[in-house]
Design an enzyme around this catalytic site. Sequence first.
Site, short mmCIF file in Angstrom:
data_model
loop_
_atom_site.label_atom_id
_atom_site.label_comp_id
_atom_site.label_asym_id
_atom_site.label_seq_id
_atom_site.Cartn_x
_atom_site.Cartn_y
_atom_site.Cartn_z
N LYS A 148 41.36 39.82 39.29
CA LYS A 148 40.16 40.42 38.71
C LYS A 148 40.49 41.22 37.44
O LYS A 148 39.64 41.40 36.58
CB LYS A 148 39.47 41.33 39.71
CG LYS A 148 39.10 40.67 41.05
CD LYS A 148 37.82 39.91 40.97
CE LYS A 148 37.29 39.45 42.34
NZ LYS A 148 38.21 38.67 43.15
C1 LIG Z 1 38.02 37.59 43.85
C2 LIG Z 1 39.18 36.85 44.38
C3 LIG Z 1 39.10 35.48 44.65
C4 LIG Z 1 37.82 34.68 44.47
O1 LIG Z 1 37.44 34.55 43.13
P1 LIG Z 1 35.93 34.20 42.76
O2 LIG Z 1 35.85 34.31 41.28
O3 LIG Z 1 35.07 35.21 43.46
O4 LIG Z 1 35.68 32.83 43.26
C5 LIG Z 1 40.25 34.85 45.10
N1 LIG Z 1 41.39 35.53 45.31
C6 LIG Z 1 41.50 36.85 45.09
C7 LIG Z 1 42.78 37.54 45.36
C8 LIG Z 1 40.40 37.55 44.61
O5 LIG Z 1 40.51 38.86 44.38
#
Ligand SMILES: *Cc1c(COP(=O)(O)O)cnc(C)c1O
Length: 498
Positions: free
Chosen positions: A113
């Site tokens: 993120k």
């Molecule tokens: C948020 C997240 C995801 C999923 O990503 P999206 O964009 O919501 O599909 C997968 N792995 C981790 C570690 C995340 O923090």
Amino acid sequence: MKYISTRGNYGRVDSAEAIRLGMVPKGGLFVPEIVPELSLKEILSFKDFDYRQLAARILQEFLTDFTEEEIWQCVEAAYNAENFAAPDIAPLKKLDENTYILELWHGPTAAFKDMALQLMPHLLTRAIEKGDIDKEVVILVATSGDTGKAALEGFKDVDGVRIIVFYPEEGVSKIQEAQMVTTGGYNTEVVAVKGNFDDCQNSVKSVFGDRKFNQKINNNGFRFSSANSINWGRLVPQIIYYFKAYLDLVNRGEIEGGEEINVTVPTGNFGNILAGYYASRMGLPVKKFICASNENKILTDFINTGKYDLEREFRRTISPSMDILISSNLERFLFSVTGQDHKKINKWYAELRNNGKFVVDKTTAGEIAEIFSGRFATEGDTKETIKDIYEEYAYTIDPHTAVGVSAYRKYCKETKDLTKTVIDSTASPFKFGRAVLSALKGKKIGGDDFEVLRQLEAETGENAHRALSDLEERPVRHERACSSRDIRDEIRDILEIN
Ligand SMILES: *Cc1c(COP(=O)(O)O)cnc(C)c1O
């Protein structure tokens, strides 16, 4: 470049307004009216760019109301050595002849993120400056764990913006919780909400849609905005690393310029994979996106059947950031594959609201199958994959990444498709150390999270990500908690509104 609503219920706005608003006020999501296209020659001409140059170049296509200088300032503030522990921001590791792992977790919170949330607050402050807004912006975030901390880090001490993060009390790991509740900054608040992520996300969404409450907030000098992956400012930075990974492959002679690759994405809210899809729409040569789910496999079923059906048990897994049944960004994708048919989107999302399901028409299902393939990993598969990859390659992956690798392996086995594939790695293994160590040892692991971290360091001979190693010593700064029903009262209390 203008942005329009997936529900056809709002005027065309520029990117700054789309970023300021976060979500379309009457429901729906902002999307680019036209996805900019780049020729292969142009894409390949970026191959000597570093991450920042590439970022600026891609952003410039979408944020046409920002000046080159504004974009460059944002990019420099985000993608630098202080924030990212890898010189090239998103390193690509070769696993074997066909498989490459794109490590998206070298940012300040050890999960992917950061790739978007280190940039987005800077885009938002510029966007606010561009508007004639006399209200203080309050960012509301519902998080399944990683977004919350990444947003707190991105927004802390940014003037003119406050941030309130809500996380499901039962849905995040101890380390994720510790990361959030120890955050500094004069403008940050963190609230534990009873229930799971969907409860938490739904109640935050309902606050955005509550006209009366918004009026009250406005009258007191505030305005809500969102940093969730529904904000365009969150999505657009994620497009960059797909270009970066592709150009890395070309530069290293792993593929020819123009050769198609596959991309595998461990998916929750559908933001990351959607950004990849936009990259392909821009002209990046991608053959298939493999959408990987854990046991909450609503997307696998949807891609395979055309039916999106909420009627199923919500499962808590060792990949909690993907424990999601309502994948918000899917709406953007559906809008795009239907040729921007907002009537269909309105119909399907009304059905979802009223009956908990919708079924897309055959043409749309066909379009989806053309570019997406859905696979899922059971908890057993995920653990086995962590162990296998460690034993085969001496490489440690976290449970989310393992879901991706497992889904990819199933896809290969079933389709015999040997196209070179980039798998997104979305978290440092140390962020989910207990699950990783337990998978490696084949047994339950006791002790507290921090003890486990040290054990995993000893086991793998690797150092924990720098964002995690000093967590234990930091004081807890946030102790708020409420039920999902009481979110409005909590916000009023934080903003000191009667
Ligand atoms: C948020 C997240 C995801 C999923 O990503 P999206 O964009 O919501 O599909 C997968 N792995 C981790 C570690 C995340 O923090």
